[in-house]
Motif scaffolding. Structure first.
Motif, short mmCIF file in Angstrom:
data_model
loop_
_atom_site.label_atom_id
_atom_site.label_comp_id
_atom_site.label_asym_id
_atom_site.label_seq_id
_atom_site.Cartn_x
_atom_site.Cartn_y
_atom_site.Cartn_z
N ASP A 61 0.87 -1.19 0.00
CA ASP A 61 0.00 0.00 0.00
C ASP A 61 0.90 1.23 0.00
O ASP A 61 1.65 1.46 0.95
N SER A 62 0.82 2.01 -1.04
CA SER A 62 1.70 3.17 -1.18
C SER A 62 1.41 4.26 -0.16
O SER A 62 2.23 5.15 0.05
N LEU A 63 0.24 4.20 0.51
CA LEU A 63 -0.12 5.22 1.50
C LEU A 63 0.07 4.75 2.93
O LEU A 63 -0.15 5.52 3.86
N ALA A 64 0.47 3.50 3.12
CA ALA A 64 0.61 2.95 4.48
C ALA A 64 2.00 3.22 5.03
O ALA A 64 2.96 3.44 4.29
N ARG A 65 2.10 3.17 6.34
CA ARG A 65 3.40 3.28 6.99
C ARG A 65 4.22 2.04 6.65
O ARG A 65 3.79 0.92 6.87
N GLY A 66 5.40 2.24 6.11
CA GLY A 66 6.20 1.12 5.66
C GLY A 66 5.77 0.57 4.32
O GLY A 66 6.26 -0.46 3.87
N PHE A 67 4.79 1.23 3.68
CA PHE A 67 4.27 0.86 2.36
C PHE A 67 3.66 -0.54 2.33
O PHE A 67 3.69 -1.21 1.30
N GLN A 68 3.11 -1.00 3.45
CA GLN A 68 2.45 -2.29 3.45
C GLN A 68 1.51 -2.39 4.64
O GLN A 68 1.66 -1.68 5.63
N ARG A 69 0.52 -3.28 4.51
CA ARG A 69 -0.44 -3.54 5.58
C ARG A 69 -0.45 -5.02 5.90
O ARG A 69 -0.14 -5.85 5.05
N TRP A 70 -0.85 -5.33 7.13
CA TRP A 70 -0.70 -6.69 7.65
C TRP A 70 -2.05 -7.39 7.70
O TRP A 70 -3.03 -6.86 8.21
N TYR A 71 -2.07 -8.62 7.16
CA TYR A 71 -3.28 -9.43 7.12
C TYR A 71 -2.97 -10.86 7.57
O TYR A 71 -1.81 -11.25 7.69
N SER A 72 -4.04 -11.62 7.80
CA SER A 72 -3.89 -13.05 8.06
C SER A 72 -5.12 -13.78 7.56
O SER A 72 -6.22 -13.21 7.52
N ILE A 73 -4.94 -15.03 7.16
CA ILE A 73 -6.04 -15.93 6.87
C ILE A 73 -6.00 -17.04 7.90
O ILE A 73 -4.96 -17.67 8.09
N ILE A 74 -7.11 -17.24 8.60
CA ILE A 74 -7.15 -18.23 9.67
C ILE A 74 -8.22 -19.29 9.38
O ILE A 74 -9.25 -19.00 8.78
N THR A 75 -7.93 -20.51 9.79
CA THR A 75 -8.89 -21.62 9.72
C THR A 75 -9.06 -22.16 11.13
O THR A 75 -8.08 -22.54 11.78
N ILE A 76 -10.30 -22.18 11.62
CA ILE A 76 -10.58 -22.58 13.00
C ILE A 76 -11.37 -23.88 13.00
O ILE A 76 -12.38 -24.01 12.31
N MET A 77 -10.91 -24.85 13.78
CA MET A 77 -11.61 -26.13 13.96
C MET A 77 -11.57 -26.51 15.44
O MET A 77 -10.67 -26.09 16.18
N MET A 78 -12.52 -27.33 15.86
CA MET A 78 -12.50 -27.88 17.21
C MET A 78 -11.71 -29.19 17.26
O MET A 78 -11.29 -29.63 18.33
N ASP A 79 -11.49 -29.82 16.10
CA ASP A 79 -10.78 -31.08 16.01
C ASP A 79 -9.30 -30.81 15.72
O ASP A 79 -8.92 -30.50 14.59
N ARG A 80 -8.46 -30.93 16.74
CA ARG A 80 -7.03 -30.62 16.60
C ARG A 80 -6.33 -31.57 15.62
O ARG A 80 -5.55 -31.12 14.76
N TRP A 97 -3.02 -29.71 7.34
CA TRP A 97 -2.00 -28.67 7.17
C TRP A 97 -1.50 -28.57 5.72
O TRP A 97 -1.49 -27.47 5.14
N PRO A 98 -1.07 -29.67 5.07
CA PRO A 98 -0.56 -29.54 3.69
C PRO A 98 -1.60 -28.96 2.72
O PRO A 98 -1.28 -28.10 1.89
N PHE A 99 -2.84 -29.45 2.83
CA PHE A 99 -3.90 -28.93 1.95
C PHE A 99 -4.17 -27.46 2.21
O PHE A 99 -4.26 -26.64 1.28
N LEU A 100 -4.31 -27.09 3.51
CA LEU A 100 -4.60 -25.70 3.86
C LEU A 100 -3.46 -24.77 3.45
O LEU A 100 -3.70 -23.67 2.93
N LEU A 101 -2.23 -25.21 3.69
CA LEU A 101 -1.08 -24.37 3.34
C LEU A 101 -1.03 -24.09 1.85
O LEU A 101 -0.83 -22.94 1.43
N GLY A 102 -1.23 -25.12 1.03
CA GLY A 102 -1.20 -24.92 -0.41
C GLY A 102 -2.33 -24.03 -0.91
O GLY A 102 -2.11 -23.14 -1.73
N LYS A 103 -3.54 -24.27 -0.41
CA LYS A 103 -4.70 -23.49 -0.84
C LYS A 103 -4.60 -22.03 -0.39
O LYS A 103 -4.82 -21.10 -1.18
N ILE A 104 -4.27 -21.82 0.89
CA ILE A 104 -4.19 -20.46 1.42
C ILE A 104 -3.02 -19.70 0.82
O ILE A 104 -3.12 -18.50 0.53
N ARG A 105 -1.90 -20.39 0.61
CA ARG A 105 -0.75 -19.73 -0.01
C ARG A 105 -1.11 -19.25 -1.42
O ARG A 105 -0.69 -18.17 -1.86
N GLY A 106 -1.92 -20.02 -2.15
CA GLY A 106 -2.36 -19.60 -3.47
C GLY A 106 -3.23 -18.36 -3.42
O GLY A 106 -3.10 -17.46 -4.26
#
Length: 261
Positions: A158-177, A184-193
């Motif tokens: 973001d050219s208007l942000a401090r440091g020219f970038q903004r911070w985000y996250s994508i989270i997946t929440i489950m009750m089954d650990r 993990w491998p499926f989520l990592l590949g899909k979310i990374r895309g």
């Protein structure tokens, strides 16, 4: 998959905020909540037999209550353009998996207060204390009471942000650990895309803005008034503006609801 997937953002004015989340509905939707035609919905077939409909009312407030008062989300005064996704009154998105009869609903916040609290806590932790070295990348945390979380943090240019970038996250929440760890491998590949696509779109916008009006030289002239500079102008822009993608939320809904064939 019994999970909630959410996109979160760290707003410099309001702190960690949930921007967009998709949850699974196994029970039928309330009567009149989008099953009948002629309500302006637009349906199309997606991968894996999933049918998506936009403009469908998926959550209805309690009788006699306004939408604003029944929502567990933050007040309008506590939000800015950068920590808001769907416009006020937007009904959200709905996808129906015909093979499993499961519905996927997306909105800015879960409508159920308990789910809102779980997503809110996971959002705060993913953008504050639960961060991997380098701040960008995947991490796992959680407990049996509040659920287990797969979180992937990343930056958007973001050219208007401090440091020219903004911070985000994508989270997946489950009750089954165990199931979450095994996913993990499926989520990592899909979310990374998804992240790569968002960062690529934002980088094009950033480079175009820098070419048209370089911000670095302009900021050197205001080096002695950083606080005023941060507060002036459009200090927090929406993700749709940063990526120049008006269909961003519909595309995210499709990505969050996607399942392997």
């Amino acid at each position: 998959m019994n999970a909630i997937v959410a996109l979160c953002h760290f707003c410099e004015l309001h702190g960690p905020r949930t921007l967009f989340c998709t949850e699974v509905l196994h029970a039928p939707l309330p009567k009149g909540a989008g099953d009948s035609p002629g309500q302006g919905e637009q349906a199309e077939e997606e991968e894996g037999g999933i049918q998506m409909s936009s403009g469908i009312c998926t959550h209805s407030p309690a009788e006699g209550a306004s939408t604003e008062s029944s929502s567990p989300g933050p007040k309008k005064s506590d939000m800015c353009e950068g920590c808001r996704s769907l416009a006020v009154g937007h009904p959200g998105y709905l996808s129906h998996d015909k093979e499993t009869s499961i519905k996927y609903v997306s909105h800015q916040h879960p409508s159920h207060p308990q789910l809102f609290s779980i997503v809110r806590q996971a959002c705060v932790r993913s953008l504050s204390c639960e961060v991997c070295p380098g701040r960008e990348g995947p991490i796992f945390f959680g407990d049996e009471q509040h659920g287990f979380v797969f979180s992937h943090t990343f930056f958007i240019k973001d050219s208007l942000a401090r440091g020219f970038q903004r911070w985000y996250s994508i989270i997946t929440i489950m009750m089954d650990r165990i199931y979450l760890i095994n996913s993990w491998p499926f989520l990592l590949g899909k979310i990374r895309g998804i992240i790569d696509e968002l960062q690529g779109k934002a980088l094009k916008v950033f480079e175009a803005e820098q070419f048209g009006c370089p911000q670095r030289a302009q900021r050197m002239n205001t080096a002695f008034t950083p606080f005023l500079h941060q507060r002036n102008g459009n200090a927090a822009r929406s993700l749709t503006s940063l990526t120049s993608d008006d269909n961003l939320w519909a595309c995210l809904h499709t990505s969050f609801a996607w399942r392997p064939s």
